[in-house]
Design an enzyme around this catalytic site. Structure first.
Site, PDB file in Angstrom:
ATOM      1  N   SER A  99      80.304 106.802   8.748  1.00 50.87           N
ATOM      2  CA  SER A  99      79.184 106.174   8.054  1.00 50.87           C
ATOM      3  C   SER A  99      79.355 104.663   8.055  1.00 50.87           C
ATOM      4  O   SER A  99      80.482 104.160   8.037  1.00 50.87           O
ATOM      5  CB  SER A  99      79.104 106.701   6.617  1.00 50.87           C
ATOM      6  OG  SER A  99      79.697 105.770   5.735  1.00 50.87           O
ATOM      7  N   LYS A 100      78.226 103.965   8.077  1.00 55.98           N
ATOM      8  CA  LYS A 100      78.351 102.510   8.193  1.00 55.98           C
ATOM      9  C   LYS A 100      78.904 101.882   6.929  1.00 55.98           C
ATOM     10  O   LYS A 100      79.399 100.776   6.955  1.00 55.98           O
ATOM     11  CB  LYS A 100      77.049 101.863   8.656  1.00 55.98           C
ATOM     12  CG  LYS A 100      75.848 102.099   7.813  1.00 55.98           C
ATOM     13  CD  LYS A 100      74.657 101.360   8.437  1.00 55.98           C
ATOM     14  CE  LYS A 100      73.357 101.863   7.879  1.00 55.98           C
ATOM     15  NZ  LYS A 100      72.230 101.668   8.750  1.00 55.98           N
ATOM     16  N   ARG A 101      78.849 102.599   5.823  1.00 55.22           N
ATOM     17  CA  ARG A 101      79.396 102.058   4.588  1.00 55.22           C
ATOM     18  C   ARG A 101      80.925 102.154   4.570  1.00 55.22           C
ATOM     19  O   ARG A 101      81.612 101.322   4.046  1.00 55.22           O
ATOM     20  CB  ARG A 101      78.815 102.786   3.378  1.00 55.22           C
ATOM     21  CG  ARG A 101      77.833 101.924   2.603  1.00 55.22           C
ATOM     22  CD  ARG A 101      76.917 102.713   1.715  1.00 55.22           C
ATOM     23  NE  ARG A 101      75.584 102.792   2.296  1.00 55.22           N
ATOM     24  CZ  ARG A 101      75.081 103.836   2.904  1.00 55.22           C
ATOM     25  NH1 ARG A 101      75.785 104.935   3.016  1.00 55.22           N
ATOM     26  NH2 ARG A 101      73.864 103.823   3.406  1.00 55.22           N
TER      27      ARG A 101
END
Ligand code: GLU
Length: 469
Positions: free
Chosen positions: A234-236
């Protein structure tokens, strides 16, 4: 039948490595089948799209080897909005879709604890179009939808478990599910190769193909990409942007080779293989459907191998963006006029065997281009012990007396200085290295001293000596 595949990213953020993997798989499949690769930018989510993300996608694809001009497109989903609306209207007129003005709360109030999605309340109530009326697809009550998937066999979905899903919102705008199908249809797509995350959409989409009277495509849902905790990247949480890898100094060849290993391997006991071998041997049908682990450490090691395999002049060229700070790459700590291409060329072969990403070139060679080295204070404190001052004095004196300033003479001279104190070369070198480069690790010391030159090396050693008073 000409095979036509498409890669259909949404321009809503940095370009994800999982997207790059799907793009490459589409690209190779098209090539193997003598087909066409279409790029479609799915830009209908106006609130989240930005034109710069589209540019980012094009340049990331270019970097990975899918170069502009070598594929069809980019087409833009927004340009096809009329077709999306026309398809929604056709489905309504043919009775395959109906209007509904229920809110989720309405449905929940009716179904209570039995709530399992929309209950079909408006199926036969004859509500017409109007503000706030969503258009829902009338899913078949019986039978099953069988998806033909090159990777997953024939996943089968009971139609009665598929709710009457929305195909156009209350403001009349068609939703992604429908727009995506209509685009694939108008673009003549024969094979949809996309991420596993979309598999739950597929039976609904296939029902739409059927209802619109067109033979559905063959599907291939490629495995989700996960981190070491088996969580979807995930980009987070994870480093997922292809751009971030590019800026860190991954070579595109290493990156695309690694991406193709997510769920697949070439023949023999090989992982690092020329791209031509991947293009020849890759089989979409052989891709493992299980989640694929994106192992950054392995990718990094891979990249080191790719760096070492470069001819040295290509290595020198590849380092240029980090040496000059081009594009989005941060500028190095030296001024452009301080950079010396010959000095860099002299140490490049030494650096090439040591770095695993190109950005590491900067801390390895900055001592050559800066007026004085960037002293790492922790390294200084750890290295400069009792006796270091005297050792530096002796080393300076011995080096001053050297006739030839070359790596070999420097080494034997310093070895002799250490021997007088009963010190091994490693211990003798450490204060000299910190004095001259500011660090405890780096390129081989004597070659570094040779390239740096007598004058500068001695000045730095004397300056370090003064700090130790
Ligand atoms: N635009 C969708 C996405 O970025 C792709 C849908 C598809 O490939 O069908 O996830």
């Amino acid at each position: 039948m000409t095979v036509r595949v498409r890669f259909a990213p949404s321009p809503t953020g940095m370009f994800h490595v999982g997207g790059a993997r799907s793009a490459l798989q589409n690209w190779i499949y098209a090539k193997q089948q003598g087909g066409v690769f279409v790029l479609r930018i799915e830009d209908t989510d106006a609130a989240r799209n930005k034109p710069e993300w589209t540019e980012g996608i094009l340049s990331a694809l270019d970097w990975i080897g899918i170069s502009r001009g070598s594929y069809e497109g980019p087409h833009f989903q927004s340009e096809n909005a009329g077709e999306h609306r026309a398809a929604a209207a056709r489905l309504y007129e043919s009775g395959r879709a109906y209007y509904c003005d229920c809110t989720r709360e309405d449905v929940q109030a009716r179904t209570g604890s039995q709530y399992q999605g929309y209950d079909g309340y408006h199926r036969d109530r004859g509500l017409g179009p109007g503000p706030g009326h969503a258009l829902r697809f009338r899913t078949p009550d019986e039978g099953a939808t069988v998806v033909v998937d090159l990777i997953r066999g024939e996943p089968t979905f009971e139609n009665k478990l598929i709710e009457d899903f929305v195909i156009a919102r209350g403001d009349g705008s068609p939703v992604f599910l429908l727009a995506n199908v209509v685009d694939d249809m108008t673009m003549g797509i024969t094979h949809v190769i996309r991420a596993e995350e979309h598999l739950p959409n597929t039976p609904k989409q296939q029902l739409l193909w059927d209802a619109l009277g067109v033979k559905p495509p063959i599907w291939a849902h490629v495995p989700v990409v996960v981190n070491e905790k088996r969580q979807k990247l995930s980009k987070r949480r994870d480093k997922v942007a292809l751009e971030a890898y590019r800026e860190e100094g991954y070579l595109p060849g290493a990156m695309r080779n690694y991406l193709m290993l997510l769920g697949w391997a070439p023949s023999g006991d090989r992982e690092i293989v020329p791209w031509s071998v991947i293009e020849e041997e890759f089989r979409l049908e052989e891709v493992n459907p299980s989640p694929a682990f994106f192992d950054e450490k392995k990718l990094r090691a891979f990249n080191g191998d790719y760096i070492r395999a470069l001819p040295v002049d290509e290595f020198i060229d590849a380092c240029q963006p980090w040496l000059t700070g081009t594009g989005t790459i941060a500028p190095p700590p030296w001024q452009p006029e301080e950079f010396d291409a010959d000095a860099f060329a002299a140490v490049a072969p030494l650096a090439q065997t040591r770095i695993t990403v190109l950005s590491e070139i900067v801390p390895n060679v900055d001592f050559l281009f800066l007026a004085s080295p960037l002293i790492d204070e922790a390294a200084w404190a750890k290295t400069m012990k009792e006796g270091s001052a005297e050792l530096l004095d002796d080393a300076v004196a011995a080096f001053e007396a050297l006739e030839s300033w070359d790596a070999e003479s420097l080494k034997s001279t310093l070895e002799a200085v250490g021997a007088e104190r009963g010190l091994k070369l490693g211990k003798t070198q450490a204060p000299v290295r910190v004095a001259v480069t500011g660090r405890t690790v780096g390129l081989p010391l004597f070659e570094s001293l040779e390239v740096l030159g007598r004058e500068r090396a001695l000045t730095r050693m004397r300056a370090a000596r003064l700090r130790l008073v």
